[in-house]
Design a protein around this motif. Sequence first.
Motif, PDB file in Angstrom:
ATOM      1  N   LEU A   1       1.584   0.488   0.934  1.00 31.20           N
ATOM      2  CA  LEU A   1       1.666  -0.761   1.042  1.00 31.20           C
ATOM      3  C   LEU A   1       1.406  -1.947   1.152  1.00 31.20           C
ATOM      4  CD1 LEU A   1       3.500   0.996   3.380  1.00 31.20           C
ATOM      5  CD2 LEU A   1       3.947   1.372   1.692  1.00 31.20           C
ATOM      6  N   ASP A   2       2.505  -3.302   0.589  1.00 34.74           N
ATOM      7  CA  ASP A   2       2.045  -4.799   0.780  1.00 34.74           C
ATOM      8  C   ASP A   2       2.929  -5.837   1.401  1.00 34.74           C
ATOM      9  OD1 ASP A   2      -0.723  -5.507  -1.334  1.00 34.74           O
ATOM     10  OD2 ASP A   2       0.560  -3.964  -1.489  1.00 34.74           O
TER      11      ASP A   2
ATOM     12  N   ASN B   1       3.256  -6.682 -14.917  1.00 36.42           N
ATOM     13  CA  ASN B   1       2.918  -7.897 -14.718  1.00 36.42           C
ATOM     14  C   ASN B   1       3.701  -8.553 -14.567  1.00 36.42           C
ATOM     15  OD1 ASN B   1      -0.435  -7.104 -13.234  1.00 36.42           O
ATOM     16  ND2 ASN B   1      -0.042  -6.175 -15.428  1.00 36.42           N
ATOM     17  N   ASN B   2       4.904  -8.900 -15.192  1.00 35.22           N
ATOM     18  CA  ASN B   2       5.757  -9.969 -14.976  1.00 35.22           C
ATOM     19  C   ASN B   2       5.173 -10.215 -15.976  1.00 35.22           C
ATOM     20  OD1 ASN B   2       8.748 -10.625 -14.564  1.00 35.22           O
ATOM     21  ND2 ASN B   2       7.925 -11.465 -13.585  1.00 35.22           N
TER      22      ASN B   2
ATOM     23  N   GLU C   1      14.119 -13.906  -7.725  1.00 38.19           N
ATOM     24  CA  GLU C   1      14.598 -13.520  -8.770  1.00 38.19           C
ATOM     25  C   GLU C   1      12.699 -12.370  -8.930  1.00 38.19           C
ATOM     26  OE1 GLU C   1      15.063 -12.147 -12.849  1.00 38.19           O
ATOM     27  OE2 GLU C   1      16.294 -12.712 -11.240  1.00 38.19           O
ATOM     28  N   ALA C   2      12.327 -13.184  -7.774  1.00 35.26           N
ATOM     29  CA  ALA C   2      10.668 -11.915  -7.786  1.00 35.26           C
ATOM     30  C   ALA C   2      10.723 -10.638  -7.232  1.00 35.26           C
ATOM     31  CB  ALA C   2       9.714 -13.002  -7.545  1.00 35.26           C
ATOM     32  N   MET C   3      12.309 -10.992  -6.679  1.00 34.08           N
ATOM     33  CA  MET C   3      12.380  -9.702  -5.669  1.00 34.08           C
ATOM     34  C   MET C   3      13.075  -8.904  -6.395  1.00 34.08           C
ATOM     35  SD  MET C   3      13.426 -11.229  -2.478  1.00 34.08           S
ATOM     36  CE  MET C   3      13.553  -9.564  -0.999  1.00 34.08           C
TER      37      MET C   3
ATOM     38  N   GLU D   1       2.423 -10.565  -8.637  1.00 40.03           N
ATOM     39  CA  GLU D   1       1.373 -10.067  -8.452  1.00 40.03           C
ATOM     40  C   GLU D   1       1.049  -8.917  -8.687  1.00 40.03           C
ATOM     41  OE1 GLU D   1      -1.433 -13.097  -6.475  1.00 40.03           O
ATOM     42  OE2 GLU D   1      -1.737 -14.675  -8.211  1.00 40.03           O
ATOM     43  N   LEU D   2       2.043  -8.555  -7.472  1.00 43.14           N
ATOM     44  CA  LEU D   2       1.748  -6.456  -7.219  1.00 43.14           C
ATOM     45  C   LEU D   2       2.984  -6.041  -7.881  1.00 43.14           C
ATOM     46  CD1 LEU D   2       3.511  -7.514  -3.036  1.00 43.14           C
ATOM     47  CD2 LEU D   2       1.098  -7.530  -4.445  1.00 43.14           C
TER      48      LEU D   2
END
Length: 335
Positions: A59-60, A24-25, A129-131, A109-110
Amino acid sequence: MRSTLADIAREAGVSSATVDRVLNNRSGVKARTRDIVIETARRLGYFGALKEGGGCVQLDFVLPAGTNTFIANLQQQIEMQASGRDDLDVRVHSVEGFNPYTLATKLNELHGRTMGAGVIALDHPAVREAMRSLAALGVPIITLVSDILHVPRLGYIGIDNRAAGRLAGYLLGRLLGPGGRRKIALFAGSLSYRGHEEREMGFRHVVSEEFPHLEVVELREIRDDRARALTETRSLLQRHPDLAGIYNIGAGNSGIGEALMESGGARNVIFVGHELTENSKQLLLNGTLDAVIDQNPRVEAREALSMLARSVRGEPLEYHPPRLQVIFRENIPEN
């Protein structure tokens, strides 16, 4: 069945709480431990439970909220096409359109909750960075409408935005015709969208190359908001009553059109915009909007769903990109 957090913790030699923080990073985990957990999760098939075929693909899509009709149409197409497929479980998340930290938070959150993600990405370090973090978990990511470089994305679904900007410049220059110095103005949603930046660059290049008598007097960012577009256009026309042309890079055509009509300049200002929606169609019909450069949300939704689902299942990727189309009053399509 997909491995559990306990399975990963046992194999990695850490606690379940540590696995949860990594997936969950969350902070508080050493880089080496994080790498071990991710590699263990990948080895145990935590991120690729469907790659052997069968089952439902989760998928989101993360799209900007707001008054952008094209984005609303794209979301509708994604949800409608996904609902007709038993093999897909699709969720669409709307976030504040021009806040990179909100977008990055949603992507984080994904973690551990999606098998593939599509995003209209702001070109910002927090988003990149999130990607990267999501992709490191084995999640395929595509960018939609506006691309972003230097991230491990699966692909980009959308038009060539630089070519779209050049096309807009060519249209505006030809419609204005030869003559003395003419003033033109640009509106953008936000240049933090790489797609909007590329359209501006393409537009300026073709104008400087082929129509040097046109002078760009202003560039305003209107956040793809109709009300803001209306206010900014009113102010623009007061500052430049001799304005000859407008190119709207993003959304907000209806606000610009309303300001042009109330000022009496709808027939005197050449107006070129993007996306055929019900609002822009009416502006074409009454002569306020002269040309629309369109990309098809139905095609983009179809290609996005197909590319992500194929990637999750380990199938060969196929991509049929949407084409640029110029629409005038005389060739408005039926659907």
